[in-house]
Write an enzyme that holds these catalytic residues in place. Structure first.
Site: not given
Ligand SMILES: Cc1cc2nc3c(=O)[nH]c(=O)nc-3n(C[C@H](O)[C@H](O)[C@H](O)COP(=O)(O)O)c2cc1C
Length: 338
Positions: A18, A71, A102, A202, A204
């Site tokens: 993230m 990453q 992304c 991954n 939710d």
């Molecule tokens: C604040 C934030 C920053 C994120 N930055 C990245 C990132 O740098 N690289 C990436 O692959 N996904 C990024 N994501 C996506 C998350 O890795 C993840 O795929 C997405 O939040 C879904 O998972 P969750 O439902 O558990 O939140 C980001 C998500 C959030 C909320």
């Protein structure tokens, strides 16, 4: 246990990458809370090649965080290969992950991030080029597709496998969905059934029970948690415990939440200095405070503050008041009973 190439994680709970969140300060906390594998925030391939100070700082990995996945993102095979070589030879990371999820226009308009999802043929070539250039395992994190008309999750995951990738993480949403709707776990299952490399599901997973359900529904090898861990590393600990021992541990008390929030802030200050860290901590503090009685007012006050000590003072005062309030309620309840 989760095995990615020659890297073994002690359990299959993974902290999602993230941006603006997964720096060494938070990653170490996630690790201390038992997370099997932590992922670092994405770093641009071109920025790595330019090697400026801030970017190189983003590549720093503390020994205690390992195993860790770092990453990179980019739209050109050549620059991704060069950046991967730097991560391979000049960092302490264990795994090199390539971002194909992304959704933000700034990234996709350079053919990076989710843009790759439209080109399964290019994916194999890109992954095999990176794999050939490095010795660390290479993985890919992807969304299921670009939009509902272009869901190539299975082809794309197969391309990663054919290219020599060691694992694939799948966020069950399309690029167009951003974060709306719900994650499509059925598609994660399809990917799992189609490839032999480990698949990390991954999207939710907000509770330990969600994690169990995702593993059961999709058959995936690991569970990646993003938003559920924001200001809530206990979610990671509770999930590891639930999956490994079947025990659902209690939610943390306010005092414990504040103690870890302050630890997080102090580690961030050690990394970035007080001025930058305090500003960056504001969103984290809001997440840590979420759900606590009377948190809204404290949040408003903290958002204006620039000093670590002032923030700690306000937080401690808040916890004391909260404890006194709870004690009052308890006394009132006891009085009512007697
Ligand atoms: C604040 C934030 C920053 C994120 N930055 C990245 C990132 O740098 N690289 C990436 O692959 N996904 C990024 N994501 C996506 C998350 O890795 C993840 O795929 C997405 O939040 C879904 O998972 P969750 O439902 O558990 O939140 C980001 C998500 C959030 C909320």
């Amino acid at each position: 246990m989760l095995k990615i190439g020659n890297v073994a994680a002690p359990n299959n709970v993974v902290l999602a990458p993230m941006a603006g969140v997964c720096n060494p300060a938070f990653r170490l906390i996630a690790k201390e809370f038992g997370t099997g594998l932590v992922c670092a925030e994405m770093v641009s391939d071109k920025a790595i090649m330019h090697g400026n100070k801030r970017t190189m700082e983003m590549l720093y990995v503390d020994e205690r965080e390992k195993p860790l996945s770092l990453q990179i993102f980019g739209g050109d095979i050549e620059t991704l290969v060069e950046a991967a070589k730097v991560v391979d030879t000049q960092t302490n990371a264990d795994i090199i992950d390539i971002n194909m999820g992304c959704p933000v226009p700034k990234v996709t308009k350079c053919d990076a991030g989710a843009r790759w999802l439209l080109a399964p043929d290019k994916i194999e070539q890109m992954v095999s080029s990176v794999v050939a250039a490095v010795s660390k395992p290479v993985t890919v994190k992807m969304r299921i597709g670009w939009d509902d008309e272009h869901i190539y999750a299975v082809q794309n995951a197969k391309a990663v496998e054919n290219g020599g990738g060691s694992a694939v993480s799948v966020h069950g949403r399309t690029r167009v969905q951003m974060y709306s709707g719900t994650a499509n776990w059925d598609m994660i299952k399809e990917v799992k059934n189609a490839v032999g490399i480990p698949v990390i599901g991954n999207g939710d997973v907000f509770t330990p029970e969600d994690a169990r359900r995702m593993l059961d529904v999709t058959g995936c090898d690991g569970v990646m948690i993003g938003r559920g861990a924001l200001g809530n590393p206990w979610m990671l600990y509770r999930t590891v415990r639930y999956l490994t021992e079947g025990v659902l541990s209690p939610e943390p008390l306010a005092e414990e939440k504040i103690r870890i929030a302050v630890l997080h802030m102090d580690r961030l200050i050690a990394l970035k200095g007080e001025l930058v860290a305090v500003k960056e901590m504001r969103k984290h503090l809001a997440w840590y405070l979420k759900g606590l009685t009377g948190a809204a007012r404290v949040k408003d006050v903290i958002m204006e503050m620039e000093s670590r000590d002032e923030i700690v003072h306000i937080l401690n005062e808040f916890v004391e008041k909260l404890a006194a309030g709870e004690a009052d309620e308890q006394t009132a309840e006891e009085a009512a009973v007697h």
